[in-house]
Design an enzyme around this catalytic site. Structure first.
Site, mmCIF file in Angstrom:
data_model
loop_
_atom_site.group_PDB
_atom_site.id
_atom_site.type_symbol
_atom_site.label_atom_id
_atom_site.label_comp_id
_atom_site.label_asym_id
_atom_site.label_seq_id
_atom_site.Cartn_x
_atom_site.Cartn_y
_atom_site.Cartn_z
ATOM 1 N N ARG A 151 -61.010 -67.186 -4.852
ATOM 2 C CA ARG A 151 -61.066 -68.523 -5.452
ATOM 3 C C ARG A 151 -59.716 -69.225 -5.368
ATOM 4 O O ARG A 151 -59.639 -70.420 -5.135
ATOM 5 C CB ARG A 151 -61.564 -68.448 -6.916
ATOM 6 N N TYR B 201 -69.682 -95.483 -4.405
ATOM 7 C CA TYR B 201 -70.672 -94.458 -4.094
ATOM 8 C C TYR B 201 -71.426 -94.089 -5.379
ATOM 9 O O TYR B 201 -70.804 -93.821 -6.414
ATOM 10 C CB TYR B 201 -69.969 -93.234 -3.492
ATOM 11 N N ASP C 259 -60.933 -92.800 -1.749
ATOM 12 C CA ASP C 259 -62.021 -92.084 -1.085
ATOM 13 C C ASP C 259 -62.040 -92.568 0.368
ATOM 14 O O ASP C 259 -62.409 -93.705 0.651
ATOM 15 C CB ASP C 259 -63.353 -92.381 -1.791
ATOM 16 N N LYS D 74 -69.653 -85.610 5.583
ATOM 17 C CA LYS D 74 -69.962 -86.772 6.403
ATOM 18 C C LYS D 74 -69.250 -86.655 7.757
ATOM 19 O O LYS D 74 -69.559 -85.759 8.514
ATOM 20 C CB LYS D 74 -69.597 -88.046 5.638
HETATM 21 C C1 LIG Z 1 -71.359 -88.484 0.172
HETATM 22 C C2 LIG Z 1 -70.221 -89.126 -0.490
HETATM 23 C C3 LIG Z 1 -69.603 -88.534 -1.605
HETATM 24 C C4 LIG Z 1 -70.128 -87.242 -2.219
HETATM 25 O O1 LIG Z 1 -69.947 -86.162 -1.359
HETATM 26 P P1 LIG Z 1 -70.936 -84.866 -1.268
HETATM 27 O O2 LIG Z 1 -70.313 -84.094 -0.161
HETATM 28 O O3 LIG Z 1 -72.304 -85.379 -0.966
HETATM 29 O O4 LIG Z 1 -70.869 -84.168 -2.574
HETATM 30 C C5 LIG Z 1 -68.500 -89.167 -2.147
HETATM 31 N N1 LIG Z 1 -68.030 -90.324 -1.642
HETATM 32 C C6 LIG Z 1 -68.608 -90.931 -0.578
HETATM 33 C C7 LIG Z 1 -68.047 -92.196 -0.063
HETATM 34 C C8 LIG Z 1 -69.708 -90.352 0.021
HETATM 35 O O5 LIG Z 1 -70.281 -90.958 1.074
#
Ligand SMILES: *Cc1c(COP(=O)(O)O)cnc(C)c1O
Length: 396
Positions: A56, A108, A180, A205
């Site tokens: 961890r 998001y 983000d 993504k």
């Molecule tokens: C998908 C997404 C998240 C969340 O991520 P996960 O991997 O699905 O937990 C956060 N911010 C943005 C902009 C996203 O597209």
């Protein structure tokens, strides 16, 4: 940047991406860093450690990913998490009872839900504002505000925020700037170079890129903040497994090629839809009449493969989503396969209707994550679906 006069020549980002985790293993000659599945690591003696103690806290495979990710974002440290949401939860654990955050308005849905339904239970409050409006930021900041959290471009409305302007403003108020960067990736945009303190990615993504791995990344600038994040990452424990760390590195090796094709396809598709008689509006910062066009060009070297569009008649939506074939009707974005999302009922269902509609996420909006298929095939698929919709709604 490449400096040809320096003896220690820095590799370009394409080369650094392709070489993530590459090694020259002396006994076998293996090219790729192995998956260390071990949860425990033997100590040579009392008070001695190889640098690895327990999975961890750190694991060799995950550590290679984290170092590579930090370098790509010009950060001091990287932390791999079990999802983007796990990364966000770990970051938000910096804050506690009585703290306040200033957050992008078009956010998001999962981040909104985390703030409103979970962080609120721990006494952390958030105010949502157009983060490109410095006067609005100035009005909303409180004595207990600790950070500004931005997405740029936002998802799904593709609103662009000037990262440098926000980070400069945030510093003047002793606030952290958290970005983000999921939609652009460090290949196109590096917020820490523009003054941000923390970058977060849903690596599920573009970084993973193949719609086959769930992961999140946190990158931090500064020794103190990096140490605090290491403490939270280990204490909360929402860390990425060695196998998923390997999978993510494998995806990241082709990031440069994929992003170039995503941008090319999305730009061609967006331009095609601008002229389409059934389309009311296209939201994409690569289009010159987009309000964020200049800022986007200044702070990023390219555009994401996601854009949104509004159809002229909400009745088109159902037949379009039923008729697309190559393009899948699915939630998520950033993979090689093209996906179409209906934000109102999918990704943004947790955002109250009034807020959603006030910012423009209504029942005519579709989000398109344009994949790396041939552009002609994508255009043909969407055009035939639009034609089915037109005939069903208008007859003939
Ligand atoms: C998908 C997404 C998240 C969340 O991520 P996960 O991997 O699905 O937990 C956060 N911010 C943005 C902009 C996203 O597209």
């Amino acid at each position: 940047m490449t400096d040809h006069h320096s003896s220690e020549r820095t590799l370009n980002i394409e080369s650094r991406l392709a070489q993530i985790g590459s090694i020259n293993e002396p006994t076998t000659g293996a090219i790729n860093f192995p998956i260390y599945q071990s949860t425990a690591f033997r100590h040579p003696a009392l008070g001695k450690s190889t640098g690895f103690d327990y999975i961890r806290t750190t694991n060799p495979t995950r550590a290679v990913l984290e170092q590579a990710a930090a370098a790509l974002e010009s950060a001091d440290a990287g932390f791999a998490c079990s999802s983007g949401m796990a990364a966000l939860q770990t970051i938000f654990a910096l804050f506690g009872q009585g703290d306040h955050l200033v957050v992008s308005l078009d956010l998001y849905g999962g981040t909104y839900r985390l703030l409103e339904r979970i962080l609120s239970k721990f006494g952390v409050t958030a105010s949502y504002v157009d983060t490109n409006d410095l006067e609005a930021l100035e009005k909303i900041v409180q004595p207990n505000t600790k950070a500004v959290f931005i997405e740029t471009p936002t998802n799904p409305l593709m609103m662009v925020t000037d990262i440098q302007a926000v980070a400069t403003w945030a510093k003047s108020h002793q606030l952290l700037t958290i970005v983000d960067n999921t939609l652009l990736t460090p290949f196109f945009q590096r917020p820490i170079e523009l003054g941000a303190d923390i970058v977060i990615h849903s690596a599920t993504k573009y970084l993973g890129g193949h719609n086959d791995v769930l992961a999140g990344l946190i990158m931090t600038k500064g020794e103190e903040l990096s140490a605090e994040m290491a403490f939270l990452h280990n204490s909360i424990g929402a860390v990425l497994s060695p196998t998923d760390s390997y999978q993510l590195m494998r995806g990241m090796k082709t990031l440069a090629l994929r992003m170039e094709r995503h941008e090319y396809n999305a730009t061609a598709m967006a331009k095609h839809l601008v002229d389409h008689p059934q389309i009311a509006e296209v939201f994409y910062p690569a289009l010159p009449d987009h309000p964020g066009y200049d800022v986007q060009n200044r702070q990023s070297s390219g555009n994401t493969g996601i854009f949104s569009f509004k159809v002229k008649d909400a009745r088109y939506i159902e037949p379009i989503l039923r008729s697309i074939q190559l393009i899948a009707f699915a939630e998520s974005l950033g993979g090689v396969e093209s996906l179409m999302t209906y934000p109102t009922v999918q990704t943004h269902a947790d955002i109250p209707t009034e807020i959603r509609e006030a910012i423009g996420v209504d029942d005519r909006l579709l989000r398109f994550s344009v994949g790396i298929e041939h552009i002609d095939d994508l255009i043909a698929d969407l055009d035939q679906a639009l034609e089915v919709a037109r005939i069903e709604v208008e007859g003939v």
